[in-house]
Structure formats: structure tokens, C-alpha cells
Design a protein around this motif. Structure first.
Motif, PDB file in Angstrom:
ATOM      1  N   LEU A  41       0.893  -1.169  -0.045  1.00  0.00           N
ATOM      2  CA  LEU A  41       0.122   0.007   0.047  1.00  0.00           C
ATOM      3  C   LEU A  41       0.856   1.385  -0.016  1.00  0.00           C
ATOM      4  O   LEU A  41       1.907   1.415   0.653  1.00  0.00           O
ATOM      5  CB  LEU A  41      -0.788  -0.098   1.116  1.00  0.00           C
ATOM      6  CG  LEU A  41      -1.837   1.045   1.420  1.00  0.00           C
ATOM      7  CD1 LEU A  41      -2.795   1.486   0.202  1.00  0.00           C
ATOM      8  CD2 LEU A  41      -2.497   1.325   2.577  1.00  0.00           C
ATOM      9  N   ARG A  42       0.551   2.128  -0.881  1.00  0.00           N
ATOM     10  CA  ARG A  42       1.287   3.505  -0.975  1.00  0.00           C
ATOM     11  C   ARG A  42       0.027   4.602  -0.782  1.00  0.00           C
ATOM     12  O   ARG A  42      -0.863   4.610  -1.331  1.00  0.00           O
ATOM     13  CB  ARG A  42       1.953   3.606  -2.270  1.00  0.00           C
ATOM     14  CG  ARG A  42       3.106   2.454  -2.734  1.00  0.00           C
ATOM     15  CD  ARG A  42       4.194   2.425  -1.489  1.00  0.00           C
ATOM     16  NE  ARG A  42       5.175   1.481  -1.919  1.00  0.00           N
ATOM     17  CZ  ARG A  42       5.330   0.602  -1.059  1.00  0.00           C
ATOM     18  NH1 ARG A  42       4.514   0.415  -0.026  1.00  0.00           N
ATOM     19  NH2 ARG A  42       6.084  -0.457  -1.153  1.00  0.00           N
ATOM     20  N   VAL A  43       0.638   5.599  -0.002  1.00  0.00           N
ATOM     21  CA  VAL A  43      -0.019   6.938   0.064  1.00  0.00           C
ATOM     22  C   VAL A  43       0.846   7.934  -0.415  1.00  0.00           C
ATOM     23  O   VAL A  43       1.657   8.261  -0.093  1.00  0.00           O
ATOM     24  CB  VAL A  43      -0.367   6.992   1.683  1.00  0.00           C
ATOM     25  CG1 VAL A  43      -1.353   8.379   1.898  1.00  0.00           C
ATOM     26  CG2 VAL A  43      -1.240   5.775   2.197  1.00  0.00           C
ATOM     27  N   SER A  44       0.033   8.783  -1.363  1.00  0.00           N
ATOM     28  CA  SER A  44       0.800   9.904  -1.790  1.00  0.00           C
ATOM     29  C   SER A  44       1.114  10.968  -0.730  1.00  0.00           C
ATOM     30  O   SER A  44       0.256  11.350   0.049  1.00  0.00           O
ATOM     31  CB  SER A  44       0.016  10.492  -2.960  1.00  0.00           C
ATOM     32  OG  SER A  44       0.232  12.050  -3.384  1.00  0.00           O
ATOM     33  N   GLY A  45       2.292  11.418  -0.670  1.00  0.00           N
ATOM     34  CA  GLY A  45       2.576  12.708   0.141  1.00  0.00           C
ATOM     35  C   GLY A  45       1.842  13.867  -0.110  1.00  0.00           C
ATOM     36  O   GLY A  45       1.743  14.754   0.826  1.00  0.00           O
ATOM     37  N   ASN A  46       1.052  13.945  -0.948  1.00  0.00           N
ATOM     38  CA  ASN A  46       0.318  15.053  -1.549  1.00  0.00           C
ATOM     39  C   ASN A  46      -1.133  14.805  -1.077  1.00  0.00           C
ATOM     40  O   ASN A  46      -2.052  15.836  -0.905  1.00  0.00           O
ATOM     41  CB  ASN A  46       0.727  15.600  -2.868  1.00  0.00           C
ATOM     42  CG  ASN A  46       1.515  16.179  -3.311  1.00  0.00           C
ATOM     43  OD1 ASN A  46       2.389  16.762  -2.488  1.00  0.00           O
ATOM     44  ND2 ASN A  46       1.993  15.762  -4.343  1.00  0.00           N
ATOM     45  N   ALA A  47      -1.504  13.669  -0.482  1.00  0.00           N
ATOM     46  CA  ALA A  47      -2.903  13.438   0.021  1.00  0.00           C
ATOM     47  C   ALA A  47      -2.912  14.278   1.311  1.00  0.00           C
ATOM     48  O   ALA A  47      -2.246  14.389   1.802  1.00  0.00           O
ATOM     49  CB  ALA A  47      -3.096  11.959   0.152  1.00  0.00           C
ATOM     50  N   HIS A  48      -4.380  14.800   1.416  1.00  0.00           N
ATOM     51  CA  HIS A  48      -4.500  15.699   2.614  1.00  0.00           C
ATOM     52  C   HIS A  48      -5.109  14.753   3.771  1.00  0.00           C
ATOM     53  O   HIS A  48      -5.839  13.830   3.808  1.00  0.00           O
ATOM     54  CB  HIS A  48      -5.278  16.630   2.332  1.00  0.00           C
ATOM     55  CG  HIS A  48      -4.769  17.875   1.677  1.00  0.00           C
ATOM     56  ND1 HIS A  48      -4.208  17.720   0.406  1.00  0.00           N
ATOM     57  CD2 HIS A  48      -4.384  19.092   2.125  1.00  0.00           C
ATOM     58  CE1 HIS A  48      -3.574  19.188   0.036  1.00  0.00           C
ATOM     59  NE2 HIS A  48      -3.744  19.568   1.068  1.00  0.00           N
ATOM     60  N   VAL A  49      -4.480  15.165   5.145  1.00  0.00           N
ATOM     61  CA  VAL A  49      -5.007  14.464   5.957  1.00  0.00           C
ATOM     62  C   VAL A  49      -6.337  15.046   6.745  1.00  0.00           C
ATOM     63  O   VAL A  49      -6.087  16.602   6.982  1.00  0.00           O
ATOM     64  CB  VAL A  49      -3.977  14.588   7.288  1.00  0.00           C
ATOM     65  CG1 VAL A  49      -4.360  13.991   8.681  1.00  0.00           C
ATOM     66  CG2 VAL A  49      -2.620  13.876   6.946  1.00  0.00           C
ATOM     67  N   VAL A  88      -4.029  25.280   2.649  1.00  0.00           N
ATOM     68  CA  VAL A  88      -3.682  25.662   3.948  1.00  0.00           C
ATOM     69  C   VAL A  88      -3.863  24.240   4.548  1.00  0.00           C
ATOM     70  O   VAL A  88      -3.577  23.939   5.672  1.00  0.00           O
ATOM     71  CB  VAL A  88      -4.591  26.482   4.704  1.00  0.00           C
ATOM     72  CG1 VAL A  88      -4.241  27.892   3.934  1.00  0.00           C
ATOM     73  CG2 VAL A  88      -5.995  26.065   4.444  1.00  0.00           C
ATOM     74  N   GLY A  89      -4.088  23.182   3.931  1.00  0.00           N
ATOM     75  CA  GLY A  89      -4.173  21.860   4.482  1.00  0.00           C
ATOM     76  C   GLY A  89      -3.054  21.140   5.043  1.00  0.00           C
ATOM     77  O   GLY A  89      -1.878  21.556   4.502  1.00  0.00           O
ATOM     78  N   ILE A  90      -3.176  19.995   5.805  1.00  0.00           N
ATOM     79  CA  ILE A  90      -2.024  19.350   6.206  1.00  0.00           C
ATOM     80  C   ILE A  90      -1.926  18.096   5.185  1.00  0.00           C
ATOM     81  O   ILE A  90      -3.040  17.361   4.966  1.00  0.00           O
ATOM     82  CB  ILE A  90      -2.205  18.962   7.583  1.00  0.00           C
ATOM     83  CG1 ILE A  90      -2.533  19.984   8.703  1.00  0.00           C
ATOM     84  CG2 ILE A  90      -1.200  17.961   8.208  1.00  0.00           C
ATOM     85  CD1 ILE A  90      -2.698  19.911   9.958  1.00  0.00           C
ATOM     86  N   ARG A  91      -0.730  17.915   4.641  1.00  0.00           N
ATOM     87  CA  ARG A  91      -0.639  16.806   3.633  1.00  0.00           C
ATOM     88  C   ARG A  91       0.085  15.623   4.351  1.00  0.00           C
ATOM     89  O   ARG A  91       0.821  15.833   5.453  1.00  0.00           O
ATOM     90  CB  ARG A  91       0.183  17.215   2.478  1.00  0.00           C
ATOM     91  CG  ARG A  91      -0.814  18.357   1.860  1.00  0.00           C
ATOM     92  CD  ARG A  91       0.167  18.670   0.696  1.00  0.00           C
ATOM     93  NE  ARG A  91       1.416  19.690   1.068  1.00  0.00           N
ATOM     94  CZ  ARG A  91       2.279  19.977   0.608  1.00  0.00           C
ATOM     95  NH1 ARG A  91       2.390  19.956  -0.796  1.00  0.00           N
ATOM     96  NH2 ARG A  91       3.245  20.471   0.882  1.00  0.00           N
ATOM     97  N   ILE A  92      -0.023  14.581   3.849  1.00  0.00           N
ATOM     98  CA  ILE A  92       0.604  13.364   4.573  1.00  0.00           C
ATOM     99  C   ILE A  92       2.234  13.739   4.549  1.00  0.00           C
ATOM    100  O   ILE A  92       2.781  13.423   5.610  1.00  0.00           O
ATOM    101  CB  ILE A  92       0.655  12.223   3.586  1.00  0.00           C
ATOM    102  CG1 ILE A  92      -0.738  11.736   3.533  1.00  0.00           C
ATOM    103  CG2 ILE A  92       1.796  10.988   4.084  1.00  0.00           C
ATOM    104  CD1 ILE A  92      -1.423  11.146   4.749  1.00  0.00           C
ATOM    105  N   GLN A  93       2.992  14.446   3.535  1.00  0.00           N
ATOM    106  CA  GLN A  93       4.149  14.709   3.736  1.00  0.00           C
ATOM    107  C   GLN A  93       4.679  15.743   4.857  1.00  0.00           C
ATOM    108  O   GLN A  93       5.601  15.907   5.323  1.00  0.00           O
ATOM    109  CB  GLN A  93       4.591  15.253   2.381  1.00  0.00           C
ATOM    110  CG  GLN A  93       4.171  16.504   1.736  1.00  0.00           C
ATOM    111  CD  GLN A  93       4.559  16.751   0.613  1.00  0.00           C
ATOM    112  OE1 GLN A  93       5.269  16.279  -0.239  1.00  0.00           O
ATOM    113  NE2 GLN A  93       3.829  17.807  -0.147  1.00  0.00           N
ATOM    114  N   ASP A  94       3.567  16.474   5.206  1.00  0.00           N
ATOM    115  CA  ASP A  94       4.054  17.471   6.049  1.00  0.00           C
ATOM    116  C   ASP A  94       4.135  16.779   7.638  1.00  0.00           C
ATOM    117  O   ASP A  94       4.598  17.185   8.340  1.00  0.00           O
ATOM    118  CB  ASP A  94       2.642  18.474   6.309  1.00  0.00           C
ATOM    119  CG  ASP A  94       2.665  19.502   5.104  1.00  0.00           C
ATOM    120  OD1 ASP A  94       3.565  19.396   4.397  1.00  0.00           O
ATOM    121  OD2 ASP A  94       1.381  19.704   4.856  1.00  0.00           O
TER     122      ASP A  94
END
Length: 94
Positions: A41-49, A88-94
């Protein structure tokens, strides 16, 4: 993603998705318990939390709207997409 149930497939949660980390980890745990391989399973770093404050905002806004409410169940998805749109959202990479 349902592809996780298909052998040989790399399931991806892409950057256009908002992710509730608690739900994601719970689902991974349940799949592991059933013997479904989740290591690919991979999750994009740009997906938002979906942060907790967006769940609260979703629920409070729905109550505030009264008769004009939209029928959300309050998971915070709408406010999180709004955060994504306004950058302004929090992304996975953040």
C-alpha cells in the motif's frame, strides 16, 4: 483502495484524496488480521489528512445551518477539501 485485495497490484491512495489516518490504520489492522497483505500500500505525500478540528468544524457547521443543513455526517471531509483548495491543509508529507 479495493486493489489491495488483488494479488500483484500495488494499491495507491492518490493525491486527490483526503485521508482519516485513524480509519486508515484501523482498516490496515483489520486487513492484516484477515491475512491480506498490506505492505505494498502506498499513500501519496500530497494526499491531505483529515484533522480533528475539521471533524468538529463539519459537525458544528451542520448544526448551525439548521433547516439549511446539507446532511453531512460530520467526518470532516468537506472542510478538509476546502483546506486543500485554499492550500492551507495538512498533507501526508507534512
Amino acid at each position: 483502495p479495493s486493489g489491495i485485495l488483488t494479488p500483484g497490484v500495488t494499491p495507491v491512495i492518490g493525491n486527490g484524496v483526503v485521508v482519516d489516518l485513524g480509519v486508515l490504520f484501523e482498516e490496515i489492522e483489520h486487513l492484516d488480521e484477515r491475512g491480506v497483505a498490506t505492505s505494498k500500500l502506498r499513500v501519496s505525500g500530497n494526499a491531505h489528512v483529515i484533522p480533528e478540528y475539521n471533524r468538529a468544524l463539519d459537525q458544528v457547521t451542520e448544526r448551525f445551518l439548521g433547516k439549511r443543513r446539507i446532511g453531512t455526517t460530520g467526518p470532516g471531509i468537506g472542510p478538509t477539501y476546502a483546506d486543500k483548495m485554499t492550500r492551507v491543509g495538512i498533507r501526508i508529507q507534512d
